[in-house]
Scaffold this active site. Structure first.
Site, short mmCIF file in Angstrom:
data_model
loop_
_atom_site.label_atom_id
_atom_site.label_comp_id
_atom_site.label_asym_id
_atom_site.label_seq_id
_atom_site.Cartn_x
_atom_site.Cartn_y
_atom_site.Cartn_z
CG HIS B 54 -2.04 -0.95 1.18
ND1 HIS B 54 -3.16 -0.83 1.96
CD2 HIS B 54 -2.25 -2.04 0.40
CE1 HIS B 54 -4.01 -1.81 1.69
NE2 HIS B 54 -3.49 -2.57 0.74
CD GLU B 56 -1.44 4.70 3.54
OE1 GLU B 56 -1.30 3.83 2.65
OE2 GLU B 56 -2.56 5.08 3.93
CB CYS B 84 -6.13 0.06 5.38
SG CYS B 84 -4.59 -0.88 5.24
CB CYS B 87 -1.41 1.79 6.04
SG CYS B 87 -1.27 1.02 4.41
#
Lengths: 157, 157
Positions: B54, B56, B84, B87
């Site tokens: 992801h 991040e 999320c 992350c």
């Protein structure tokens, strides 16, 4: 049950040997598919300067690489400790069938790891967390989401 | 405020351009230190077969690599969407000073992403989750934790 024990023993063995070698914290994990270990992982946060390199995340990355897929359908993960929120999140995104774990988040807290604290923080509303987060520019960012909605050739995950 | 906008605009730009290029979902992030962007990240789950990639997490990994550290003390993260749980967990482990975000978890749910579902699941006790997890062999696994406690040259994180 013998196979279950074999897989978990492998994860536990990693949690001990790699920690003793100085790779990172005392955590190990394996990914199993069709009754065979297809990938392993151990904590290497401090030896690779990667705070995301927990045993489960490393094992998931290795398994996905091997399967050439971003999903672990039909797989099971054996991890020597209950996954922290980061690892649990990674597990949900990878979508294996099931997870087996041995030590708990409380056990991890007892030897100085933040797992339990992070679980508590994530459960709080953003306003009530100790860690500061602030929202702005949603309108500008929504453009990406609108474009995603309309994208014809997108690959969902 | 101008600098804040500049950093978030950079993250948003990544969320659009990289998604249009087919790298992955519509998410971008940057890590800032001393008023300068030191690393960027964008979602590349589907293009690299890594469910943990992801925006991040990728930005954190890149920033840590650059700083040769597993901690982001003194850094701020700008992300085009609320992190999320995976992350957010990675952010807690990396320990930056602060996070700024634009779109929300509900916005992400509205375009088909599981962020909100995972937040709900993580907040539930293991027994009440839809995803199945089972504990066993704690006694054997505790050996790793006992050895960690006694390890003289350990590097905590």
């Amino acid at each position: 049950m013998a196979l279950h024990k074999k897989f978990m023993s492998h994860a536990i063995r990693l949690s001990i040997t790699k920690m003793v070698e100085g790779k990172g914290g005392p955590f190990g994990a394996v990914v199993v598919k069709n009754g065979k270990i297809i990938a392993e992982g151990f904590n290497k946060v401090t030896s690779t300067n990667d705070p995301s390199a927990h045993a489960e995340v490393v094992a998931i990355r290795n398994a996905c690489k091997k399967l050439k897929s971003f999903q672990l359908t039909g797989c099971e993960i054996y991890t020597s400790c209950e996954p922290c929120p980061m690892c649990l999140g990674a597990i949900y995104w990878a979508r294996p069938d099931r997870v087996y774990f041995a030590n708990t988040r409380e056990d991890a807290a007892n030897i100085g790891f933040d797992d339990q604290f992070i679980y508590e923080e994530i459960n709080r509303s953003i306003q009530k967390r100790k860690f500061k987060m602030k929202q702005f520019m949603r309108k500008e960012a929504m453009r990406a989401f609108d474009l995603w909605k309309k994208k014809g050739d997108k690959v969902g995950y």
